[in-house]
Design a protein around this motif. Structure first.
Motif, PDB file in Angstrom:
ATOM      1  N   GLN A   1       0.846  -1.197   0.000  1.00 11.07           N
ATOM      2  CA  GLN A   1       0.000   0.000   0.000  1.00 11.07           C
ATOM      3  C   GLN A   1       0.880   1.245   0.000  1.00 11.07           C
ATOM      4  OE1 GLN A   1      -2.200  -0.549   3.637  1.00 11.07           O
ATOM      5  NE2 GLN A   1      -3.767  -1.789   2.632  1.00 11.07           N
ATOM      6  N   GLY A   2       0.548   2.205  -0.856  1.00 10.45           N
ATOM      7  CA  GLY A   2       1.280   3.461  -0.924  1.00 10.45           C
ATOM      8  C   GLY A   2       0.314   4.620  -1.091  1.00 10.45           C
ATOM      9  N   CYS A   3       0.746   5.792  -0.702  1.00  5.74           N
ATOM     10  CA  CYS A   3      -0.116   6.977  -0.745  1.00  5.74           C
ATOM     11  C   CYS A   3      -0.689   7.250  -2.136  1.00  5.74           C
ATOM     12  CB  CYS A   3       0.649   8.196  -0.246  1.00  5.74           C
ATOM     13  SG  CYS A   3       1.067   8.107   1.511  1.00  5.74           S
TER      14      CYS A   3
ATOM     15  N   CYS B   1       0.420   5.527   5.748  1.00  9.96           N
ATOM     16  CA  CYS B   1       0.059   5.838   7.132  1.00  9.96           C
ATOM     17  C   CYS B   1      -1.179   5.034   7.515  1.00  9.96           C
ATOM     18  CB  CYS B   1      -0.162   7.339   7.335  1.00  9.96           C
ATOM     19  SG  CYS B   1      -1.789   7.942   6.857  1.00  9.96           S
ATOM     20  N   LYS B   2      -1.554   5.113   8.782  1.00 12.92           N
ATOM     21  CA  LYS B   2      -2.698   4.359   9.311  1.00 12.92           C
ATOM     22  C   LYS B   2      -4.022   4.748   8.662  1.00 12.92           C
ATOM     23  CE  LYS B   2      -0.839   3.793  13.976  1.00 12.92           C
ATOM     24  NZ  LYS B   2      -1.069   4.123  15.395  1.00 12.92           N
ATOM     25  N   LEU B   3      -4.086   5.922   8.049  1.00 15.78           N
ATOM     26  CA  LEU B   3      -5.331   6.390   7.442  1.00 15.78           C
ATOM     27  C   LEU B   3      -5.489   5.929   5.996  1.00 15.78           C
ATOM     28  CD1 LEU B   3      -5.343  10.043   8.848  1.00 15.78           C
ATOM     29  CD2 LEU B   3      -6.480   8.010   9.776  1.00 15.78           C
ATOM     30  N   PHE B   4      -4.579   5.075   5.536  1.00 16.76           N
ATOM     31  CA  PHE B   4      -4.638   4.604   4.151  1.00 16.76           C
ATOM     32  C   PHE B   4      -6.026   4.051   3.840  1.00 16.76           C
ATOM     33  CE2 PHE B   4      -4.440   1.347   0.915  1.00 16.76           C
ATOM     34  CZ  PHE B   4      -3.780   2.000  -0.110  1.00 16.76           C
ATOM     35  N   SER B   5      -6.577   4.531   2.732  1.00 17.10           N
ATOM     36  CA  SER B   5      -7.880   4.065   2.259  1.00 17.10           C
ATOM     37  C   SER B   5      -7.784   3.957   0.741  1.00 17.10           C
ATOM     38  CB  SER B   5      -8.967   5.063   2.663  1.00 17.10           C
ATOM     39  OG  SER B   5     -10.224   4.629   2.223  1.00 17.10           O
ATOM     40  N   PRO B   6      -7.809   2.744   0.215  1.00 15.67           N
ATOM     41  CA  PRO B   6      -7.576   2.569  -1.223  1.00 15.67           C
ATOM     42  C   PRO B   6      -8.610   3.297  -2.081  1.00 15.67           C
ATOM     43  CG  PRO B   6      -8.329   0.513  -0.229  1.00 15.67           C
ATOM     44  CD  PRO B   6      -8.147   1.498   0.881  1.00 15.67           C
TER      45      PRO B   6
ATOM     46  N   CYS C   1      -4.080   5.920  -2.457  1.00 14.47           N
ATOM     47  CA  CYS C   1      -4.999   6.259  -1.368  1.00 14.47           C
ATOM     48  C   CYS C   1      -5.929   7.389  -1.793  1.00 14.47           C
ATOM     49  CB  CYS C   1      -4.198   6.686  -0.136  1.00 14.47           C
ATOM     50  SG  CYS C   1      -5.220   7.231   1.257  1.00 14.47           S
ATOM     51  N   GLN C   2      -7.186   7.298  -1.399  1.00 12.84           N
ATOM     52  CA  GLN C   2      -8.159   8.321  -1.783  1.00 12.84           C
ATOM     53  C   GLN C   2      -7.869   9.694  -1.169  1.00 12.84           C
ATOM     54  OE1 GLN C   2     -12.174   7.670  -0.407  1.00 12.84           O
ATOM     55  NE2 GLN C   2     -11.462   6.482   1.353  1.00 12.84           N
ATOM     56  N   HIS C   3      -7.068   9.754  -0.111  1.00 13.16           N
ATOM     57  CA  HIS C   3      -6.753  11.023   0.545  1.00 13.16           C
ATOM     58  C   HIS C   3      -5.544  11.729  -0.067  1.00 13.16           C
ATOM     59  CE1 HIS C   3      -9.627   9.655   3.457  1.00 13.16           C
ATOM     60  NE2 HIS C   3      -8.847   8.657   3.848  1.00 13.16           N
ATOM     61  N   PHE C   4      -4.832  11.062  -0.951  1.00 17.62           N
ATOM     62  CA  PHE C   4      -3.597  11.602  -1.522  1.00 17.62           C
ATOM     63  C   PHE C   4      -3.884  12.723  -2.515  1.00 17.62           C
ATOM     64  CE2 PHE C   4      -0.011  11.287  -4.640  1.00 17.62           C
ATOM     65  CZ  PHE C   4       0.998  11.707  -3.785  1.00 17.62           C
ATOM     66  N   ILE C   5      -3.071  13.773  -2.442  1.00 15.76           N
ATOM     67  CA  ILE C   5      -3.101  14.877  -3.408  1.00 15.76           C
ATOM     68  C   ILE C   5      -1.824  14.734  -4.232  1.00 15.76           C
ATOM     69  CG2 ILE C   5      -3.091  17.372  -3.737  1.00 15.76           C
ATOM     70  CD1 ILE C   5      -4.364  17.552  -0.879  1.00 15.76           C
ATOM     71  N   PRO C   6      -1.944  14.338  -5.497  1.00 20.12           N
ATOM     72  CA  PRO C   6      -0.751  14.106  -6.318  1.00 20.12           C
ATOM     73  C   PRO C   6       0.114  15.360  -6.471  1.00 20.12           C
ATOM     74  CG  PRO C   6      -2.708  13.212  -7.380  1.00 20.12           C
ATOM     75  CD  PRO C   6      -3.176  14.043  -6.221  1.00 20.12           C
ATOM     76  N   ALA C   7       1.395  15.120  -6.736  1.00 18.18           N
ATOM     77  CA  ALA C   7       2.344  16.211  -6.956  1.00 18.18           C
ATOM     78  C   ALA C   7       1.892  17.069  -8.129  1.00 18.18           C
ATOM     79  CB  ALA C   7       3.728  15.637  -7.218  1.00 18.18           C
ATOM     80  N   LYS C   8       2.172  18.353  -8.028  1.00 15.26           N
ATOM     81  CA  LYS C   8       1.801  19.302  -9.081  1.00 15.26           C
ATOM     82  C   LYS C   8       3.067  19.867  -9.710  1.00 15.26           C
ATOM     83  CE  LYS C   8      -2.376  20.556  -6.556  1.00 15.26           C
ATOM     84  NZ  LYS C   8      -3.360  19.959  -7.416  1.00 15.26           N
ATOM     85  N   GLY C   9       3.058  20.036 -11.017  1.00 15.78           N
ATOM     86  CA  GLY C   9       4.215  20.600 -11.709  1.00 15.78           C
ATOM     87  C   GLY C   9       5.430  19.706 -11.596  1.00 15.78           C
ATOM     88  N   ASP C  10       6.556  20.303 -11.232  1.00 17.52           N
ATOM     89  CA  ASP C  10       7.820  19.573 -11.128  1.00 17.52           C
ATOM     90  C   ASP C  10       8.052  18.971  -9.742  1.00 17.52           C
ATOM     91  OD1 ASP C  10       8.416  20.190 -13.743  1.00 17.52           O
ATOM     92  OD2 ASP C  10       9.597  21.962 -13.233  1.00 17.52           O
ATOM     93  N   ASP C  11       7.088  19.092  -8.848  1.00 19.05           N
ATOM     94  CA  ASP C  11       7.243  18.548  -7.496  1.00 19.05           C
ATOM     95  C   ASP C  11       7.355  17.031  -7.540  1.00 19.05           C
ATOM     96  OD1 ASP C  11       6.972  21.082  -6.500  1.00 19.05           O
ATOM     97  OD2 ASP C  11       4.928  20.810  -5.774  1.00 19.05           O
ATOM     98  N   GLU C  12       8.133  16.489  -6.624  1.00 19.21           N
ATOM     99  CA  GLU C  12       8.206  15.038  -6.474  1.00 19.21           C
ATOM    100  C   GLU C  12       7.234  14.560  -5.406  1.00 19.21           C
ATOM    101  OE1 GLU C  12      12.147  13.497  -5.908  1.00 19.21           O
ATOM    102  OE2 GLU C  12      12.994  14.996  -7.238  1.00 19.21           O
ATOM    103  N   LEU C  13       6.883  15.460  -4.489  1.00 21.02           N
ATOM    104  CA  LEU C  13       6.030  15.109  -3.364  1.00 21.02           C
ATOM    105  C   LEU C  13       4.669  15.761  -3.510  1.00 21.02           C
ATOM    106  CD1 LEU C  13       8.648  15.706  -0.542  1.00 21.02           C
ATOM    107  CD2 LEU C  13       8.088  13.551  -1.665  1.00 21.02           C
ATOM    108  N   GLY C  14       3.657  15.096  -2.998  1.00 21.63           N
ATOM    109  CA  GLY C  14       2.316  15.657  -2.994  1.00 21.63           C
ATOM    110  C   GLY C  14       1.935  16.080  -1.592  1.00 21.63           C
ATOM    111  N   ALA C  15       0.660  15.938  -1.279  1.00 16.83           N
ATOM    112  CA  ALA C  15       0.146  16.278   0.045  1.00 16.83           C
ATOM    113  C   ALA C  15      -0.973  15.291   0.361  1.00 16.83           C
ATOM    114  CB  ALA C  15      -0.358  17.718   0.068  1.00 16.83           C
ATOM    115  N   CYS C  16      -1.656  15.526   1.465  1.00 18.53           N
ATOM    116  CA  CYS C  16      -2.748  14.652   1.883  1.00 18.53           C
ATOM    117  C   CYS C  16      -3.904  15.501   2.386  1.00 18.53           C
ATOM    118  CB  CYS C  16      -2.267  13.711   2.987  1.00 18.53           C
ATOM    119  SG  CYS C  16      -3.551  12.579   3.584  1.00 18.53           S
TER     120      CYS C  16
END
Length: 132
Positions: A92-94, A125-130, A97-112
């Motif tokens: 399982q990876g972010c 994380c414990k809140l993972f929800s596919p 996950c339905q809570h994940f906010i994908p990276a925007k532009g040239d970013d490698e990291l997103g948000a949640c």
């Protein structure tokens, strides 16, 4: 008397040189300690998938996650509380996950939508929800 003054001048000058050497040495050690701290911060940032203070760039503050839920900066949970890690767990990876906010532009990291700070797409994380 002149010998005593000469002696004191020599010792005083030598002491100053020794102290200057010590101060220079301490300053170098302090600089090394600062470099170690900076390296630790970089390692922490890389390991946690983002900044150490939990902030995100403005474009992520109220962005929507994969489930179209909007992120509310005033109701986020700390990474420690949800056992966030920057690596997958049991497949399982972010990014899945339905809570994940994908990276925007040239970013490698997103948000949640639920967790503070930058989030690695391979994180978990414990809140993972596919997504589904």
């Amino acid at each position: 008397m002149d010998d005593r003054r000469t002696f004191l001048r020599l010792i005083g000058g030598g002491s100053t040189a020794v102290l200057a050497g010590c101060l220079g040495s301490d300053a170098g050690q302090s600089g090394d300690a600062d470099a170690t701290t900076a390296d630790d911060d970089v390692s922490t940032t890389a390991r946690t998938g983002g900044t150490t203070n939990g902030s995100v760039p403005a474009r992520y503050e109220t962005a929507t996650g994969l489930s179209d839920r909007q992120r509310d900066p005033s109701s986020l949970t700390a990474k420690d509380t949800v056992a966030y890690q920057s690596t997958p767990k049991d497949g399982q990876g972010c990014s899945g996950c339905q809570h994940f906010i994908p990276a925007k532009g040239d970013d490698e990291l997103g948000a949640c939508v639920l967790v503070e700070g930058r989030i690695h797409p391979d994180g978990w994380c414990k809140l993972f929800s596919p997504t589904g």
